[in-house]
Write a protein that holds these residues in place. Sequence first.
Motif, short mmCIF file in Angstrom:
data_model
loop_
_atom_site.label_atom_id
_atom_site.label_comp_id
_atom_site.label_asym_id
_atom_site.label_seq_id
_atom_site.Cartn_x
_atom_site.Cartn_y
_atom_site.Cartn_z
N ARG A 175 -9.01 12.51 -7.23
CA ARG A 175 -8.88 10.91 -7.19
C ARG A 175 -8.19 10.60 -5.85
O ARG A 175 -8.26 9.60 -5.39
CB ARG A 175 -8.27 10.58 -8.18
N GLY A 176 -6.86 11.40 -5.48
CA GLY A 176 -6.38 11.19 -4.37
C GLY A 176 -7.11 11.45 -3.15
O GLY A 176 -6.84 10.35 -2.40
N VAL A 177 -8.04 12.15 -2.98
CA VAL A 177 -8.97 12.40 -1.90
C VAL A 177 -9.81 11.19 -1.72
O VAL A 177 -10.10 10.30 -0.70
CB VAL A 177 -10.07 13.40 -2.07
N ALA A 178 -10.34 10.50 -3.08
CA ALA A 178 -11.18 9.41 -3.01
C ALA A 178 -10.49 8.20 -2.59
O ALA A 178 -10.97 7.17 -2.05
CB ALA A 178 -11.72 9.28 -4.93
N ARG A 179 -9.12 8.14 -3.16
CA ARG A 179 -8.43 7.10 -2.59
C ARG A 179 -7.76 6.99 -1.29
O ARG A 179 -7.11 6.10 -0.87
CB ARG A 179 -7.39 6.79 -3.50
N GLY A 180 -7.95 8.00 -0.54
CA GLY A 180 -7.48 8.24 0.79
C GLY A 180 -6.16 8.73 0.92
O GLY A 180 -5.42 8.51 1.95
N VAL A 181 -5.42 8.99 0.12
CA VAL A 181 -3.98 9.54 -0.19
C VAL A 181 -3.78 10.96 0.46
O VAL A 181 -2.78 10.97 1.23
CB VAL A 181 -3.59 9.49 -1.40
N ILE A 182 -4.80 11.85 0.19
CA ILE A 182 -4.70 13.16 0.74
C ILE A 182 -5.93 13.52 1.39
O ILE A 182 -7.00 12.94 0.95
CB ILE A 182 -4.20 14.19 -0.27
N HIS A 183 -6.12 14.17 2.28
CA HIS A 183 -7.34 14.85 2.98
C HIS A 183 -8.02 15.70 2.04
O HIS A 183 -7.50 16.38 1.20
CB HIS A 183 -6.74 15.52 4.32
N LYS A 184 -9.41 15.75 2.18
CA LYS A 184 -10.47 16.32 1.35
C LYS A 184 -10.01 17.94 1.70
O LYS A 184 -9.87 18.67 0.43
CB LYS A 184 -11.78 16.06 1.95
N ARG A 199 0.80 -1.27 -0.06
CA ARG A 199 0.06 0.20 -0.11
C ARG A 199 0.86 1.07 0.04
O ARG A 199 0.65 2.16 -0.73
CB ARG A 199 -1.01 0.04 1.11
N ALA A 200 1.97 1.07 0.75
CA ALA A 200 3.02 2.39 0.80
C ALA A 200 3.50 2.87 -0.60
O ALA A 200 3.40 3.79 -1.07
CB ALA A 200 4.20 2.04 1.84
N GLU A 201 3.79 1.60 -1.42
CA GLU A 201 4.29 1.72 -2.86
C GLU A 201 3.31 2.39 -3.69
O GLU A 201 3.56 3.39 -4.41
CB GLU A 201 4.65 0.27 -3.16
N ILE A 202 2.13 1.73 -3.47
CA ILE A 202 0.94 2.46 -4.33
C ILE A 202 0.63 3.91 -3.90
O ILE A 202 0.59 4.57 -4.96
CB ILE A 202 -0.05 1.63 -4.18
N ASN A 203 0.60 3.96 -2.62
CA ASN A 203 0.22 5.60 -2.22
C ASN A 203 1.38 6.52 -2.68
O ASN A 203 1.04 7.81 -3.11
CB ASN A 203 0.09 5.63 -0.80
N THR A 204 2.54 6.15 -2.59
CA THR A 204 3.63 6.97 -2.88
C THR A 204 3.67 7.33 -4.48
O THR A 204 3.78 8.32 -4.75
CB THR A 204 5.18 6.36 -2.68
N SER A 205 3.47 6.27 -5.23
CA SER A 205 3.09 6.50 -6.56
C SER A 205 1.99 7.47 -6.84
O SER A 205 2.11 8.10 -7.80
CB SER A 205 3.17 5.35 -7.65
N ARG A 206 1.07 7.32 -6.23
CA ARG A 206 -0.02 8.28 -6.42
C ARG A 206 0.17 9.54 -5.95
O ARG A 206 -0.18 10.77 -6.71
CB ARG A 206 -1.40 7.86 -5.38
N MET A 207 0.78 9.83 -4.92
CA MET A 207 1.13 11.16 -4.66
C MET A 207 2.27 11.81 -5.39
O MET A 207 2.16 13.04 -5.63
CB MET A 207 1.70 11.13 -3.22
N SER A 208 3.16 11.02 -5.91
CA SER A 208 4.06 11.52 -7.06
C SER A 208 3.31 12.15 -8.44
O SER A 208 3.73 12.90 -8.78
CB SER A 208 5.09 10.54 -7.33
N ARG A 209 2.25 11.09 -8.62
CA ARG A 209 1.41 11.48 -9.76
C ARG A 209 1.01 12.96 -9.55
O ARG A 209 0.81 13.76 -10.47
CB ARG A 209 0.56 10.51 -10.02
N ILE A 210 0.35 13.20 -8.40
CA ILE A 210 -0.51 14.33 -8.09
C ILE A 210 0.45 15.58 -8.04
O ILE A 210 0.21 16.64 -8.61
CB ILE A 210 -1.05 14.29 -6.61
#
Length: 86
Positions: free
Chosen positions: A60-69, A17-28
């Motif tokens: 999408r980051g909010v929906a996936r729970g990577v960043i706060h609303k 999950r940490a790997e997936i979330n890191t890539s999502r944050m990087s994309r944002i």
Amino acid sequence: MANTPQARKRIRRNERRAEINTSRMSRIRSFVKKIEIALESGNKEEAQVALKAAQPELARGVARGVIHKNTAARKFSRLTKRVASL
């Protein structure tokens, strides 16, 4: 060290999950950086296009729970204000 099977599984899951979330944050961050670059160059049209592309990424980051609303709302608000002031 994890002793129970549940704890071992949780460690494996957390790593994935940490790997997936890191890539999502990087994309944002990449999408936001495109806006920043357009703002620095003073190109309003390019900044508006980049802003339209970044909005769904933030959502999408909010929906996936990577960043706060509220964090996403604050970032989008500040970027929109900066693009409008060009």
